[in-house]
Design a protein around this motif. Structure first.
Motif, PDB file in Angstrom:
ATOM      1  N   ARG A  30       0.837  -1.191   0.000  1.00 65.84           N
ATOM      2  CA  ARG A  30       0.000   0.000   0.000  1.00 65.84           C
ATOM      3  C   ARG A  30       0.877   1.248   0.000  1.00 65.84           C
ATOM      4  N   PRO A  31       0.705   2.144  -0.965  1.00 64.07           N
ATOM      5  CA  PRO A  31       1.422   3.396  -0.902  1.00 64.07           C
ATOM      6  C   PRO A  31       0.878   4.274   0.225  1.00 64.07           C
ATOM      7  N   ARG A  32       1.714   5.193   0.709  1.00 65.01           N
ATOM      8  CA  ARG A  32       1.237   6.067   1.775  1.00 65.01           C
ATOM      9  C   ARG A  32       0.196   7.045   1.237  1.00 65.01           C
ATOM     10  N   ARG A  33      -0.507   7.678   2.135  1.00 66.12           N
ATOM     11  CA  ARG A  33      -1.544   8.618   1.734  1.00 66.12           C
ATOM     12  C   ARG A  33      -0.927   9.853   1.069  1.00 66.12           C
ATOM     13  N   ARG A  76      -7.125  10.775  -1.504  1.00 71.03           N
ATOM     14  CA  ARG A  76      -6.593   9.468  -1.879  1.00 71.03           C
ATOM     15  C   ARG A  76      -7.459   8.883  -2.972  1.00 71.03           C
ATOM     16  N   PRO A  77      -6.983   8.868  -4.226  1.00 69.04           N
ATOM     17  CA  PRO A  77      -7.774   8.257  -5.300  1.00 69.04           C
ATOM     18  C   PRO A  77      -8.043   6.783  -5.020  1.00 69.04           C
ATOM     19  N   ALA A  78      -9.248   6.345  -5.326  1.00 69.90           N
ATOM     20  CA  ALA A  78      -9.598   4.936  -5.109  1.00 69.90           C
ATOM     21  C   ALA A  78      -8.695   4.007  -5.908  1.00 69.90           C
ATOM     22  N   LEU A  79      -8.091   4.505  -6.983  1.00 69.29           N
ATOM     23  CA  LEU A  79      -7.189   3.666  -7.776  1.00 69.29           C
ATOM     24  C   LEU A  79      -6.010   3.160  -6.958  1.00 69.29           C
ATOM     25  N   LEU A  80      -5.654   3.874  -5.906  1.00 66.47           N
ATOM     26  CA  LEU A  80      -4.538   3.438  -5.070  1.00 66.47           C
ATOM     27  C   LEU A  80      -4.901   2.261  -4.175  1.00 66.47           C
ATOM     28  N   ASP A  81      -6.166   1.963  -4.053  1.00 67.14           N
ATOM     29  CA  ASP A  81      -6.610   0.880  -3.176  1.00 67.14           C
ATOM     30  C   ASP A  81      -7.022  -0.374  -3.937  1.00 67.14           C
ATOM     31  N   VAL A  82      -6.746  -0.423  -5.242  1.00 68.50           N
ATOM     32  CA  VAL A  82      -7.011  -1.641  -6.002  1.00 68.50           C
ATOM     33  C   VAL A  82      -6.083  -2.739  -5.494  1.00 68.50           C
ATOM     34  N   PRO A  83      -6.587  -3.885  -5.085  1.00 74.53           N
ATOM     35  CA  PRO A  83      -5.699  -4.954  -4.600  1.00 74.53           C
ATOM     36  C   PRO A  83      -4.903  -5.568  -5.751  1.00 74.53           C
ATOM     37  N   CYS A 141      -0.477   1.735  -8.712  1.00 76.45           N
ATOM     38  CA  CYS A 141      -1.841   1.297  -9.021  1.00 76.45           C
ATOM     39  C   CYS A 141      -1.805  -0.166  -9.435  1.00 76.45           C
ATOM     40  N   HIS A 142      -2.446  -1.023  -8.638  1.00 77.14           N
ATOM     41  CA  HIS A 142      -2.366  -2.457  -8.874  1.00 77.14           C
ATOM     42  C   HIS A 142      -3.366  -2.958  -9.916  1.00 77.14           C
ATOM     43  N   ALA A 143      -4.049  -2.038 -10.593  1.00 82.37           N
ATOM     44  CA  ALA A 143      -4.776  -2.447 -11.795  1.00 82.37           C
ATOM     45  C   ALA A 143      -3.796  -2.886 -12.875  1.00 82.37           C
ATOM     46  N   LEU A 144      -2.541  -2.430 -12.805  1.00 83.95           N
ATOM     47  CA  LEU A 144      -1.465  -2.887 -13.674  1.00 83.95           C
ATOM     48  C   LEU A 144      -0.649  -3.937 -12.935  1.00 83.95           C
ATOM     49  N   HIS A 145      -0.363  -5.030 -13.612  1.00 86.89           N
ATOM     50  CA  HIS A 145       0.419  -6.108 -13.002  1.00 86.89           C
ATOM     51  C   HIS A 145       1.899  -5.993 -13.327  1.00 86.89           C
ATOM     52  N   ASN A 195     -10.440   2.006 -16.187  1.00 87.22           N
ATOM     53  CA  ASN A 195     -11.048   0.901 -16.930  1.00 87.22           C
ATOM     54  C   ASN A 195     -10.474  -0.445 -16.507  1.00 87.22           C
ATOM     55  N   LEU A 196      -9.160  -0.516 -16.303  1.00 85.76           N
ATOM     56  CA  LEU A 196      -8.548  -1.779 -15.900  1.00 85.76           C
ATOM     57  C   LEU A 196      -9.047  -2.205 -14.522  1.00 85.76           C
ATOM     58  N   ALA A 197      -9.178  -1.249 -13.618  1.00 88.77           N
ATOM     59  CA  ALA A 197      -9.721  -1.569 -12.296  1.00 88.77           C
ATOM     60  C   ALA A 197     -11.156  -2.060 -12.404  1.00 88.77           C
ATOM     61  N   MET A 198     -11.923  -1.482 -13.320  1.00 90.90           N
ATOM     62  CA  MET A 198     -13.301  -1.941 -13.528  1.00 90.90           C
ATOM     63  C   MET A 198     -13.333  -3.356 -14.098  1.00 90.90           C
ATOM     64  N   PHE A 199     -12.398  -3.677 -14.986  1.00 86.73           N
ATOM     65  CA  PHE A 199     -12.335  -5.043 -15.505  1.00 86.73           C
ATOM     66  C   PHE A 199     -11.997  -6.033 -14.395  1.00 86.73           C
ATOM     67  N   GLN A 200     -11.071  -5.665 -13.527  1.00 84.83           N
ATOM     68  CA  GLN A 200     -10.751  -6.557 -12.419  1.00 84.83           C
ATOM     69  C   GLN A 200     -11.993  -6.808 -11.563  1.00 84.83           C
ATOM     70  N   HIS A 201     -12.728  -5.741 -11.276  1.00 81.33           N
ATOM     71  CA  HIS A 201     -13.950  -5.866 -10.480  1.00 81.33           C
ATOM     72  C   HIS A 201     -14.993  -6.717 -11.220  1.00 81.33           C
ATOM     73  N   PHE A 202     -15.190  -6.427 -12.497  1.00 79.31           N
ATOM     74  CA  PHE A 202     -16.186  -7.134 -13.309  1.00 79.31           C
ATOM     75  C   PHE A 202     -15.871  -8.621 -13.409  1.00 79.31           C
ATOM     76  N   LEU A 203     -14.611  -8.964 -13.697  1.00 79.13           N
ATOM     77  CA  LEU A 203     -14.245 -10.360 -13.877  1.00 79.13           C
ATOM     78  C   LEU A 203     -14.249 -11.130 -12.564  1.00 79.13           C
ATOM     79  N   GLY A 204     -14.257 -10.406 -11.445  1.00 79.55           N
ATOM     80  CA  GLY A 204     -14.358 -11.078 -10.158  1.00 79.55           C
ATOM     81  C   GLY A 204     -15.735 -11.647  -9.882  1.00 79.55           C
ATOM     82  N   GLY A 205     -16.736 -11.217 -10.646  1.00 82.58           N
ATOM     83  CA  GLY A 205     -18.090 -11.738 -10.483  1.00 82.58           C
ATOM     84  C   GLY A 205     -18.756 -11.258  -9.204  1.00 82.58           C
ATOM     85  N   PHE A 206     -19.955 -11.776  -8.960  1.00 85.42           N
ATOM     86  CA  PHE A 206     -20.703 -11.375  -7.774  1.00 85.42           C
ATOM     87  C   PHE A 206     -21.205 -12.613  -7.043  1.00 85.42           C
TER      88      PHE A 206
END
Length: 506
Positions: free
Chosen positions: A5-8, A14-21, A152-156, A392-403
């Protein structure tokens, strides 16, 4: 798996993009565009091309390898014709999946199977933002892009040549690029497979960090085919160097249909497949079992303007069918997303980027490159578009995770409690879950018109300009052993002296 986790941000935001796992999405159901008969017709056409036309290889060692393997090698023409009876058993030794090691093991990625990894743009000459406009890239720009990719962990992946450092001499540029990648990031490293000197230096630097390079790979890069049907000396040198060391190559023709191939997508795909299979087979002649990725980058040429066309329906066909072909041979697949010909981060850029990103995801590409920042036909990386793409990449991660579909998620008790005509805004079920119920957008503005105007009336690019600055403020470099950092510094200084008068082509 641990999460870095990067610091605040110092600004207090704090953009939500910084909290993508940091996790890899899974894609269990790829789209199958062609039926079995159509896929076999492409397969057969590709093998016919290799048997009757062949490929041109501008490297003596590559010709030697094929000659020893039993291919028909025309030395004066530097042409190799490959019988299918030789080709197919040769490519069969390539692994279907492999692990790509990072210096932080929590950031290792799997390439192959159902796993998906997103990588940043690469190879750009210019960098652009709303403050300074479009300009030649510098080392400082490259380092900022590494920081954004790391935090940003939307990028691997974090390190690729997101922009050329034009202020660093060409003959030593790769040394500074790798050094920055290892200092500023702890995700897997990509570095140029250009010739034999650059890979050798890259591998030497990575040994300082990883020790032995035996086992799973720690670096790799694209091997572009000079379509039609030619591999140049630089690309073959990189292919042989990385394959021999057990590192990754993405064999990727860059085909503009109508220029580098016939204008029909069937012919373009048959040629793409032939070119990829020849390169994949060569990696296995160098070292059976070397990790290699089937790369697709086929798109039309705008024949009225003479320029590449990105984000088109035809390119979507090529991406999806490329995935089918890769799976037919049991190979991991590299696609590209976020592509656009637009000169700015506007509606055209968004449309074309998603028209390339969605097909890559639907094709079950295992590695999607150029997924953040690409602009101007690949000449420019835009900091604003980089952030828009990250969303968009963060949204794909969320989307592909299913519900979920368990009892708690179905919430039948809450439905019964509210009954017809009520609302769920104040229920215990909503109160317990509302903070994490939906995707936390960073850039989307969902205010009413008057509130939007009162807040400055900013468009998405302007909001992205603010966010990349907040992300850079929040960045914190990952730990690096001081002795290792000193060894890297010493290596770069020594090799820079040795290469001072060497003419090295990037």
């Amino acid at each position: 798996m641990s999460r870095s986790r990067p610091r605040r941000a110092r600004s207090g935001t704090r953009p939500a993009l910084l909290d993508v796992p940091f996790r890899q999405p899974r894609q269990p159901r790829p789209v199958e565009w062609l039926d079995a008969e159509g896929l076999e017709r492409l397969h057969d056409a590709s093998l016919t091309i290799l048997e009757t036309v062949g490929v041109e290889l501008l490297d003596d060692e590559a010709l030697d390898l094929w000659q020893r393997a039993g291919a028909a090698v025309d030395r004066p023409a530097r042409r190799v014709r490959i019988d299918r009876g030789l080709l197919l058993p040769t490519i069969a030794t390539a692994p279907a999946t492999f692990r790509w090691r990072a210096r932080n093991p929590a950031h290792d990625v799997v390439i192959g199977g159902e796993a998906l990894a997103f990588g940043p743009c690469g190879g750009m000459v210019y960098v652009a933002d709303l403050d300074r406009g479009r300009r030649p890239g510098t080392m400082a720009d490259y380092e900022d892009l590494l920081r954004l990719s790391q935090c940003c962990h939307a990028l691997h992946f974090a390190s690729w040549e997101q922009v050329t450092a034009a202020d660093v001499p060409v003959n030593v540029r790769h040394l500074h690029r790798v050094q920055a990648a290892l200092r500023l990031t702890d995700k897997p490293v990509m570095e140029a497979a250009h010739g034999r000197v650059i890979p050798a230096d890259t591998l030497a630097m990575l040994r300082l960090v990883f020790g032995s390079l035996d086992g799973d790979p720690v670096t790799g890069d694209v091997i572009n085919v000079n379509s039609p049907l030619r591999y140049d000396e630089r690309m073959l040198g990189g292919l042989i160097s990385y394959a021999r060391a057990g590192q990754v190559t993405f064999i990727t023709p860059f085909i503009l249909a109508g220029a580098m191939s016939p204008v029909t997508m069937a012919a373009a795909l048959a040629q793409q497949n032939a070119e990829v299979l020849a390169g994949v087979a060569l990696t296995q002649l160098v070292r059976p079992g070397a990790p290699v990725v089937y790369g697709g980058f086929t798109t039309p040429m705008d024949l009225r303007r003479g320029s590449p066309a990105f984000g088109t329906p035809e390119a979507a066909w090529a991406t999806i069918v490329g995935g089918q072909l890769a799976r037919r041979y049991g190979l991991p697949y590299r696609g590209s997303g976020g592509l656009t010909s637009s000169q700015t981060a506007d509606a055209q850029a968004a449309n074309e980027a998603l028209w390339s990103l969605w097909p890559a995801v639907l094709s079950r590409a295992n590695l999607i490159m150029h997924a953040a920042g690409w602009l101007d036909g690949g000449l420019t990386v835009s900091l604003e578009k980089f952030v828009l793409d990250l969303e968009n990449l963060a949204m794909f991660q969320h989307f592909l995770g299913g519900f979920a579909l368990d009892e708690d998620a179905l919430a039948l008790r809450a439905i019964a409690e509210v009954g017809p005509g009520g609302h769920h805004l104040g229920t215990a079920h909503t109160a317990a879950r509302y903070r994490a119920a939906f995707f936390p957008a960073t850039l989307a503005d969902r205010q009413g018109h008057d509130a939007w105007l009162a807040g400055g009336g900013q468009d998405a690019a302007t909001r992205a300009n603010r966010v990349w600055k907040e992300m850079l403020a929040a960045y914190e470099p990952p730990p690096l052993d001081p002795a290792t950092a000193e060894a890297l510094d010493d290596f770069v200084a020594r090799r820079s002296r040795q290469l001072a008068d060497v003419r090295l082509y990037e």
